[in-house]
Design a protein around this motif. Structure first.
Motif, PDB file in Angstrom:
ATOM      1  N   LYS A 218       0.764  -1.307   0.030  1.00  0.00           N
ATOM      2  CA  LYS A 218      -0.012   0.007   0.316  1.00  0.00           C
ATOM      3  C   LYS A 218       0.775   1.087  -0.009  1.00  0.00           C
ATOM      4  O   LYS A 218       0.291   2.429  -0.130  1.00  0.00           O
ATOM      5  N   ILE A 219       2.263   1.050   0.188  1.00  0.00           N
ATOM      6  CA  ILE A 219       2.975   2.173  -0.134  1.00  0.00           C
ATOM      7  C   ILE A 219       3.208   2.590  -1.725  1.00  0.00           C
ATOM      8  O   ILE A 219       3.288   1.431  -2.285  1.00  0.00           O
ATOM      9  N   ILE A 220       3.207   3.937  -2.209  1.00  0.00           N
ATOM     10  CA  ILE A 220       3.267   4.360  -3.511  1.00  0.00           C
ATOM     11  C   ILE A 220       4.377   3.843  -4.070  1.00  0.00           C
ATOM     12  O   ILE A 220       5.667   3.586  -3.329  1.00  0.00           O
ATOM     13  N   PHE A 221       4.490   3.035  -5.244  1.00  0.00           N
ATOM     14  CA  PHE A 221       5.415   2.528  -6.086  1.00  0.00           C
ATOM     15  C   PHE A 221       6.301   1.569  -5.192  1.00  0.00           C
ATOM     16  O   PHE A 221       7.667   1.455  -5.160  1.00  0.00           O
ATOM     17  N   SER A 222       5.738   0.595  -4.510  1.00  0.00           N
ATOM     18  CA  SER A 222       6.194  -0.319  -3.525  1.00  0.00           C
ATOM     19  C   SER A 222       7.227  -1.426  -4.042  1.00  0.00           C
ATOM     20  O   SER A 222       7.959  -1.861  -3.513  1.00  0.00           O
ATOM     21  N   GLU A 223       7.042  -1.530  -5.381  1.00  0.00           N
ATOM     22  CA  GLU A 223       8.005  -2.516  -5.998  1.00  0.00           C
ATOM     23  C   GLU A 223       9.359  -2.000  -6.043  1.00  0.00           C
ATOM     24  O   GLU A 223      10.390  -2.716  -6.269  1.00  0.00           O
ATOM     25  N   SER A 224       9.464  -0.799  -5.828  1.00  0.00           N
ATOM     26  CA  SER A 224      10.918  -0.066  -6.076  1.00  0.00           C
ATOM     27  C   SER A 224      11.750  -0.283  -4.637  1.00  0.00           C
ATOM     28  O   SER A 224      12.837  -0.356  -4.563  1.00  0.00           O
ATOM     29  N   PHE A 225      11.039  -1.196  -3.601  1.00  0.00           N
ATOM     30  CA  PHE A 225      11.692  -1.422  -2.436  1.00  0.00           C
ATOM     31  C   PHE A 225      12.675  -2.587  -2.546  1.00  0.00           C
ATOM     32  O   PHE A 225      13.495  -3.091  -1.823  1.00  0.00           O
ATOM     33  N   LYS A 226      12.510  -3.178  -3.841  1.00  0.00           N
ATOM     34  CA  LYS A 226      13.312  -4.236  -4.124  1.00  0.00           C
ATOM     35  C   LYS A 226      14.879  -4.226  -3.907  1.00  0.00           C
ATOM     36  O   LYS A 226      15.663  -5.173  -3.863  1.00  0.00           O
ATOM     37  N   LYS A 227      15.261  -2.908  -4.108  1.00  0.00           N
ATOM     38  CA  LYS A 227      16.624  -2.572  -3.983  1.00  0.00           C
ATOM     39  C   LYS A 227      17.159  -2.026  -2.797  1.00  0.00           C
ATOM     40  O   LYS A 227      18.324  -1.762  -2.310  1.00  0.00           O
ATOM     41  N   ASN A 228      16.146  -2.145  -1.749  1.00  0.00           N
ATOM     42  CA  ASN A 228      16.394  -1.509  -0.285  1.00  0.00           C
ATOM     43  C   ASN A 228      17.149  -3.068   0.444  1.00  0.00           C
ATOM     44  O   ASN A 228      16.416  -3.929   0.654  1.00  0.00           O
ATOM     45  N   PRO A 229      18.187  -2.728   0.996  1.00  0.00           N
ATOM     46  CA  PRO A 229      18.977  -3.815   1.590  1.00  0.00           C
ATOM     47  C   PRO A 229      18.134  -4.418   2.674  1.00  0.00           C
ATOM     48  O   PRO A 229      18.469  -5.663   3.199  1.00  0.00           O
ATOM     49  N   ASP A 230      17.211  -3.572   3.399  1.00  0.00           N
ATOM     50  CA  ASP A 230      16.562  -4.036   4.389  1.00  0.00           C
ATOM     51  C   ASP A 230      15.746  -5.418   4.435  1.00  0.00           C
ATOM     52  O   ASP A 230      15.609  -6.006   5.324  1.00  0.00           O
ATOM     53  N   ILE A 231      15.368  -5.335   3.027  1.00  0.00           N
ATOM     54  CA  ILE A 231      14.541  -6.452   2.894  1.00  0.00           C
ATOM     55  C   ILE A 231      15.082  -8.068   2.975  1.00  0.00           C
ATOM     56  O   ILE A 231      14.759  -9.045   2.951  1.00  0.00           O
TER      57      ILE A 231
END
Length: 349
Positions: A218-231
């Motif tokens: 539900k966060i806008i453009f959530s697909e771009s979190f794939k580059k966040n190392p925390d995942i």
């Protein structure tokens, strides 16, 4: 003599040990970062208590304020809850059209979602709590902020002071309390971070979201979190992450930016009520107040503040029109309003 099988077994064992050590190290690092932030929160609380005591002592020596500055009665105070007449028939679908947003908006969120990590957020809070960036009045801050164009906003390209006055004036036209009007004026003042120690706009503007737990769709453009190392960190990629059920949003790290920054400045330097502080802190937390996400982290206090944030969002979002106000014409009214709730006048930013 070692066989091939024993060599292979030894190699696998070493790899398993290495993986285990890495996991343990990550866990220790995560707990250490949490401990650092807890210590900083304690220091900030002590500092805040001291500042409040100093402000109270100073206000005892101040002469009585004019009649129109007196605290409103209960009925007037509660008027912020009434539905806005100004935006009753607004077409809400014409705002936040991110699917039609220009490339600069999409690129902004890609960078923000990649770089807003737990480690960065803790460091940003330590930076905030350990130094003063500038000393100036709130109005001087608004004038300084006027040079910034928010790259994350698809709804307007007006200057920051234009949007501040649009929001404040819309609230004023609806006869909301004076503190509510002031929130409209200063809710984006934390964007001053851009001129201080930000690393770009990604840690200043844009929708906010919790870090340290799973990033929701539900966060806008959530697909771009794939580059966040925390995942990839097992501490942070579950539903609750480093938090617990109904722990309260005051214990949750929201992505660092102008909301968090201005919330802490106002909490330390103003006499604004809890509803006003919540409006400032959560007005960009759209996954929460607009999409209904993260309810499992809320406590009873958050449920009360949710109503206030929703009431403010109407003015923040729907006031973004082409109408501009005469700054000089409104300046004295709002400077008087600022002085009413920021008694020290010169603020530590």
């Amino acid at each position: 003599m070692h066989t091939k099988e024993s060599y292979a077994t030894t190699k696998i064992a070493k790899e398993d040990t290495s993986d285990s050590r890495e996991k343990i190290t990550k866990t220790k690092e995560g707990r250490l970062l949490e401990k650092i932030d807890d210590d900083c929160l304690l220091i900030n609380q002590i500092k805040g208590d001291f500042n409040k005591k100093r402000t109270n002592e100073s206000s005892e020596n101040v002469t009585t304020k004019p009649e129109h500055h007196e605290v409103e009665d209960d009925e007037e105070e509660e008027s912020w809850r009434k539905q806005s007449e100004y935006y009753k028939n607004i077409d809400s679908k014409s705002f936040r059209q991110y699917e039609l947003a220009c490339d600069r908006v999409k690129q902004f969120y890609e960078e923000q979602h990649e770089k807003q990590t737990v480690a960065y957020n803790i460091q940003a809070r330590i930076n905030f709590k350990t130094k003063v960036r500038a000393k100036m009045s709130v109005w001087e801050g608004l004038e300084k902020l006027n040079r910034l164009l928010d790259e994350s906003d698809p709804d307007t390209e007006l200057s920051q002071i234009d949007h501040a006055l649009q929001t404040a004036q819309a609230i004023r036209k609806d006869n909301k309390p004076r503190w509510f009007q002031l929130v409209g004026l200063i809710h984006d003042l934390g964007k001053l971070l851009y001129f201080f120690d930000s690393r770009g706009q990604w840690d200043v503007v844009g929708d906010t979201f919790p870090v340290g737990c799973k990033f929701l769709k539900k966060i806008i453009f959530s697909e771009s979190f794939k580059k966040n190392p925390d995942i990839l960190n097992p501490l942070y990629n579950t539903k609750y992450g480093i938090y617990s059920k109904h722990c309260g949003l005051d214990k949750v790290m929201l992505s660092w930016g102008h909301d968090e920054y201005m919330y802490h400045v106002a909490k330390n330097s103003s006499t604004l009520p809890a509803e006003a502080l919540a409006m400032i802190r959560y007005h960009s937390f759209y996954p929460w107040h607009h999409e209904g996400a993260y309810s499992y982290l809320m406590n009873d206090h958050d449920k009360e503040m949710f109503e206030a944030v929703r009431a403010f969002n109407v003015y923040d979002l729907y006031s973004k029109i082409d109408e501009k106000y005469d700054v000089e014409e409104l300046k004295e009214y709002y400077k008087d309003l600022i002085d009413e709730y920021f008694p020290s006048k010169i603020i530590d930013f």
